[in-house]
Enzyme design. Structure first.
Site, PDB file in Angstrom:
ATOM      1  N   GLY A  74      -3.243 102.972  45.830  1.00  9.62           N
ATOM      2  CA  GLY A  74      -3.494 104.098  46.718  1.00  9.62           C
ATOM      3  C   GLY A  74      -4.300 103.715  47.950  1.00  9.62           C
ATOM      4  CB  THR A  75      -7.237 101.503  48.478  1.00 10.38           C
ATOM      5  OG1 THR A  75      -8.173 102.285  47.717  1.00 10.38           O
ATOM      6  CG2 THR A  75      -7.959 100.885  49.660  1.00 10.38           C
ATOM      7  CG  ASN A 157     -11.622 111.695  45.490  1.00 12.00           C
ATOM      8  OD1 ASN A 157     -11.348 112.180  46.591  1.00 12.00           O
ATOM      9  ND2 ASN A 157     -12.651 110.881  45.314  1.00 12.00           N
ATOM     10  CD  GLN A 185      -7.860 111.744  41.566  1.00  7.66           C
ATOM     11  OE1 GLN A 185      -7.537 112.258  40.497  1.00  7.66           O
ATOM     12  NE2 GLN A 185      -8.544 110.621  41.624  1.00  7.66           N
ATOM     13  CB  CYS A 331     -14.924 104.504  45.457  1.00  6.67           C
ATOM     14  SG  CYS A 331     -13.202 104.190  45.052  1.00  6.67           S
TER      15      CYS A 331
END
Length: 390
Positions: A74-75, A157, A185, A331
Site C-alpha cells: 500500500g505504501t 486507518n 483499510q 506506523c
C-alpha cells in the site's frame, strides 16, 4: 491475571495469511519459479500466472487488466499515485497544488510534503469534521485549475471513518483533476468498484485482507498520465520497474477473491461485534469517547480516546492481560506525540494521548469481546492512577 489464550484485536495493522492463500503461493517459489520477462517455457509459466492474477484483480475491482499495476504494498502504491500523478500534471499543464486531508496515512501525507519541500508543490488541506470526514462542498470551494491532485483516504486507518469517495471523485472529474484514494483499510469491508467510485487511482495492500506482506496494487484509470517513480525495466507497462513477485501477487489475488466471496456476511458479523464493543466501553468507562463517525465507519473498527491516559502504557497493560491492540496507525504506535488524526478532529492533548484502536477480524468471537470488556475498565483506571502519581 494473564489469559491463557491471547486475543488479537489489531486487524487494521495486519492480518494472518489465510491457509488457502499459502497453498496458492507455494508452487511459485518452486517448481514454477520462472521470471515472467523470460521467453522460455519457465518464464511463460510465470507470465501466465501474472496475467491471470491481473485479470482476476481487475475483475474484482470492475477495472481493465491494463489498469492494474502490481507494487510492493500500500505504501508504494500511495507513493506512485501521489508523486507520479502530481509530477505528470505539473508537466502536462503546470499545476502545482496538492489537496489532501489532515487525516491521511503517512504514505500519502509524507509523500505530499516531500513534493512540497523538494519539488516546489504547495500542499493544502481539505478540512474534516469532528468525525474525520470530508464535506464535498469544502473540496468544491478549494479545487481550481492549479490543482494537480486530490487524495482522500477511503476509510481512515486510525478512527475508521468512511469518506464519500464517489461524491469527491465527481467534483474532481468535473474539474479535470486526478483523484486518488488510499483504500488499503477498505478492501476487506467495502465495495471497491472503481467505475461506481469514479476514482482516477486507488491503492491497496494485501496484508490487510489475509494476504502476504510485501505486495500491493495500484488501480490507474486508462489514459491517465503518470510519471514512474521506480525506473529500470519495462515491467508493469513501464510504470513500475523490477521483476514482479509472482508468489506474493498470486497470494494477494487469492486472498482478495476469498474476502469478496464472504464480504457481506462477514461484515455484518463484525458490525454486530463492533457495536457491542462500542456500547460496552462507553457504558463502563468514565471520560471515554468514541472517535470517528458513529455509523459511517468500517464494520470491524472501534476506536476510543480516554482522558488522562497514556496510550503506550495502556497498550502495555492490555498486552500483559493477553490483548493485542493499537493506539492508532501501526506506523505511529510507540510515538510519545499525540496522534495527528486525533488532533485534527479537535481532541486536546489530554485526550489525544489516550487513543485506543480495536479492530476485529475473522478470528474475533463474542467471547473475546466480552473478555475484553471485563479487562479494559480495570486497565484504564490503573493507567489513570499511574498518571496521577507520576
Amino acid at each position: 491475571m494473564v489469559w491463557q489464550e491471547r486475543v488479537y484485536l489489531d486487524y487494521a495493522a495486519t492480518t494472518p495469511v489465510d491457509e488457502r492463500v499459502i497453498k496458492a503461493i507455494l508452487p511459485y517459489f518452486s517448481p514454477n519459479f520462472g521470471n515472467p520477462s523470460s521467453v522460455h517455457f519457465e518464464g511463460q509459466q510465470a507470465e501466465a500466472a501474472l496475467e491471470e492474477a491481473r485479470e482476476r484483480i481487475a475483475q474484482a475491482l470492475g477495472a481493465k487488466p491494463r489498469e492494474i499495476i502490481f507494487t510492493s504494498g500500500g505504501t508504494e502504491s500511495d507513493n506512485l499515485a501521489v508523486r507520479g500523478l502530481a509530477l505528470a500534471e505539473r508537466k502536462r499543464r503546470g499545476a502545482t497544488r496538492i489537496l489532501i486531508t489532515p487525516v491521511e496515512h503517512h504514505a500519502v501525507s509524507a509523500t505530499a510534503h516531500q513534493l512540497e519541500d523538494v519539488y516546489g508543490f504547495k500542499v493544502e488541506y481539505i478540512p474534516v469534521d469532528s468525525h474525520g470526514q470530508v464535506d464535498p462542498d469544502d473540496l468544491r470551494a478549494l479545487i481550481n485549475a492549479d490543482t494537480a491532485l486530490v487524495s482522500v483516504i477511503y476509510a481512515n486507518n486510525e478512527i475508521g471513518t468512511i469518506n464519500p469517495i464517489a461524491e469527491i471523485a465527481k467534483i474532481c472529474c468535473e474539474k479535470n483533476v486526478p483523484f486518488h484514494t488510499d483504500a488499503v483499510q477498505a478492501v476487506a469491508h467495502l465495495s471497491l468498484d472503481v467505475e461506481s467510485l469514479g476514482v482516477t487511482a486507488l491503492s491497496l495492500g494485501a496484508h490487510k485482507f489475509y494476504g502476504p506482506k510485501g505486495v500491493g496494487a495500484l488501480y490507474l484509470r486508462r489514459g491517465t498520465s503518470i510519471v514512474p517513480t521506480q525506473t529500470g525495466g519495462a515491467q508493469e507497462n513501464g510504470l513500475r520497474a523490477g521483476t514482479e513477485n509472482i508468489p506474493l501477487i498470486v497470494g494477494m489475488v487469492e486472498a482478495l477473491s476469498l474476502v469478496l466471496e464472504d464480504l457481506d456476511r462477514e461484515s455484518e458479523r463484525l458490525r454486530t461485534l463492533r457495536d457491542r464493543l462500542i456500547e460496552g466501553v462507553l457504558e463502563s468507562i468514565p471520560r471515554a469517547r468514541l472517535t470517528g463517525h458513529p455509523t459511517q465507519r468500517l464494520p470491524n473498527h472501534a476506536s476510543f480516546a480516554f482522558e488522562h491516559v497514556d496510550a503506550n502504557l495502556l497498550l502495555m497493560h492490555l498486552d500483559h492481560e493477553g490483548f493485542a491492540c493499537s493506539s492508532g496507525s501501526a506506523c505511529k504506535t510507540g510515538s510519545p506525540e499525540p496522534s495527528e488524526v486525533l488532533q485534527a478532529i479537535g481532541l486536546t492533548p489530554q485526550w489525544a494521548m489516550g487513543g485506543l484502536r480495536v479492530t476485529l477480524g475473522r478470528g474475533t468471537s463474542q467471547d473475546h469481546i466480552e473478555r475484553f470488556l471485563e479487562v479494559l475498565p480495570q486497565v484504564v483506571e490503573k493507567c489513570r492512577v499511574i498518571n496521577r502519581v507520576s
